[in-house]
Design an enzyme around this catalytic site. Sequence first.
Site, PDB file in Angstrom:
ATOM      1  N   ARG A 102    -116.787-130.876 -30.592  1.00 51.34           N
ATOM      2  CA  ARG A 102    -116.110-129.722 -29.979  1.00 51.34           C
ATOM      3  C   ARG A 102    -117.125-128.597 -29.902  1.00 51.34           C
ATOM      4  NH1 ARG A 102    -110.309-126.953 -31.271  1.00 51.34           N
ATOM      5  NH2 ARG A 102    -109.733-128.761 -30.023  1.00 51.34           N
ATOM      6  N   HIS A 129    -110.624-130.326 -21.822  1.00 47.62           N
ATOM      7  CA  HIS A 129    -110.046-130.790 -23.091  1.00 47.62           C
ATOM      8  C   HIS A 129    -109.367-132.139 -22.854  1.00 47.62           C
ATOM      9  CE1 HIS A 129    -108.623-130.823 -27.051  1.00 47.62           C
ATOM     10  NE2 HIS A 129    -107.750-129.839 -27.042  1.00 47.62           N
ATOM     11  N   GLN A 132    -106.606-133.835 -25.211  1.00 46.51           N
ATOM     12  CA  GLN A 132    -105.258-133.270 -25.113  1.00 46.51           C
ATOM     13  C   GLN A 132    -104.484-133.930 -23.974  1.00 46.51           C
ATOM     14  OE1 GLN A 132    -104.008-130.655 -27.246  1.00 46.51           O
ATOM     15  NE2 GLN A 132    -102.094-131.388 -26.368  1.00 46.51           N
ATOM     16  N   ASP A 217    -101.015-122.185 -21.749  1.00 50.00           N
ATOM     17  CA  ASP A 217    -101.969-122.174 -22.869  1.00 50.00           C
ATOM     18  C   ASP A 217    -102.272-120.703 -23.151  1.00 50.00           C
ATOM     19  OD1 ASP A 217    -103.879-122.910 -24.762  1.00 50.00           O
ATOM     20  OD2 ASP A 217    -105.400-123.494 -23.292  1.00 50.00           O
ATOM     21  N   CYS A 257    -100.650-126.897 -25.539  1.00 49.21           N
ATOM     22  CA  CYS A 257    -101.515-127.676 -26.436  1.00 49.21           C
ATOM     23  C   CYS A 257    -101.540-127.101 -27.849  1.00 49.21           C
ATOM     24  CB  CYS A 257    -102.914-127.778 -25.853  1.00 49.21           C
ATOM     25  SG  CYS A 257    -103.795-126.210 -25.744  1.00 49.21           S
ATOM     26  N   ARG A 285    -101.257-136.425 -30.560  1.00 45.99           N
ATOM     27  CA  ARG A 285    -102.725-136.406 -30.579  1.00 45.99           C
ATOM     28  C   ARG A 285    -103.239-137.548 -31.471  1.00 45.99           C
ATOM     29  NH1 ARG A 285    -105.453-131.661 -29.569  1.00 45.99           N
ATOM     30  NH2 ARG A 285    -107.265-133.037 -29.721  1.00 45.99           N
TER      31      ARG A 285
HETATM   32  N1  NVA Z   1    -107.804-123.089 -24.174  1.00 49.90           N
HETATM   33  C1  NVA Z   1    -107.794-123.134 -25.618  1.00 49.90           C
HETATM   34  C2  NVA Z   1    -107.341-124.458 -26.093  1.00 49.90           C
HETATM   35  C3  NVA Z   1    -107.267-124.587 -27.596  1.00 49.90           C
HETATM   36  C4  NVA Z   1    -106.868-125.959 -28.040  1.00 49.90           C
HETATM   37  C5  NVA Z   1    -109.181-122.804 -26.136  1.00 49.90           C
HETATM   38  O1  NVA Z   1    -110.156-123.299 -25.577  1.00 49.90           O
HETATM   39  O2  NVA Z   1    -109.284-122.035 -27.087  1.00 49.90           O
HETATM   40  N1   CP Z   2    -104.676-128.412 -29.141  1.00 55.18           N
HETATM   41  C1   CP Z   2    -105.769-128.415 -29.919  1.00 55.18           C
HETATM   42  O1   CP Z   2    -106.817-128.944 -29.557  1.00 55.18           O
HETATM   43  O2   CP Z   2    -105.614-127.815 -31.130  1.00 55.18           O
HETATM   44  P1   CP Z   2    -106.748-127.487 -32.183  1.00 55.18           P
HETATM   45  O3   CP Z   2    -107.587-126.373 -31.621  1.00 55.18           O
HETATM   46  O4   CP Z   2    -105.999-127.059 -33.414  1.00 55.18           O
HETATM   47  O5   CP Z   2    -107.585-128.714 -32.422  1.00 55.18           O
END
Ligand code: NVA
Ligand code: CP
Length: 302
Positions: A102, A129, A132, A217, A257, A285
């Site tokens: 990540r 992502h 997800q 989101d 998500c 997930r």
């Molecule tokens: N769009 C959000 C998703 C978190 C799972 C982010 O990138 O922070």
């Molecule tokens: N939805 C998701 O990816 O959550 P986290 O940021 O907690 O991993």
Amino acid sequence: MRHYLSEFDLTKEEFLNLVERGREYRAQWESGALETLDKPYTMAMIFEKSSTRTRVSFEAGMAQLGGHAINLSPRDTQLGRGEPVEDTARVLSQMVDIIMLRTFSHDIVERMAESATIPVINGLTDLLHPCQMLADMHTFAERVGDIEGKTVAWIGDGNNMCNSYINTANLLGFDLRIACPDEHQPDEVILERGAARATLAESAQAAAEGAHLVVTDVWASMGQEDEQAARELLFKPYQVNEEIMALADPDALFMHCLPAHRGEEVSEEVLEGPQSVVWDEAGNRLHAQKALIEFLLNAAEG
Ligand code: NVA
Ligand code: CP
């Protein structure tokens, strides 16, 4: 070597097979009879951003499959002191069986995959992502059935999740209506490539009209914390609330998500309401990613 950096790293058939396999893993979880893989595989998980769901689902998933996951934060590894991602990929490939990363810029996962000789999974970048999406499609399949030909409304920021929805709409064949402020549209290249299935709507209301699934989101993603206040003003007309859900199909689902900001991108009533499937979506997930891990490890073994 097969990787999962983008939804398009799978064919439609493979994606749908993974959703089905994830559902089998969920059934096993519910019955308590968990199937393991043929060997005790190890995953290296690198988190350059925070995570609850992704971290726990991959770690628990590897344990349930009879393997192990190692959590690596840049703070504790040489990556954080400037060791190139390419060198890290080559070293990890000598020690573990699969990598989950990540990070911020999407090219970092691409560089990792180019240098690794084992599968690499994108656990979220600023662009996409894709993990997800497996859980979201799993949840839709479980609750409704086939998503092909259905209409999905994306309301809010044109962010990584929105880009992933554009890709998935094109991969699986559903129509996506996107309502975002002009300043925060989805990625131009992804939208252009996905134009056959993804279109921009004039407003949140127009996007929601008759939709079978409404998704949103956070308004400020990880790395955009400084913009939170400015974004709150701009995104106000894009809150998913009961008025928006009333425009959707009466049986429409609501997904997010998570983590969610109640009273911002979604009202408390919708998040906790009868159309919301966010807790199942989060739980799935685990099952969806077990199917992904199995698929990539099997592909790597030939
Ligand atoms: N769009 C959000 C998703 C978190 C799972 C982010 O990138 O922070
Ligand atoms: N939805 C998701 O990816 O959550 P986290 O940021 O907690 O991993």
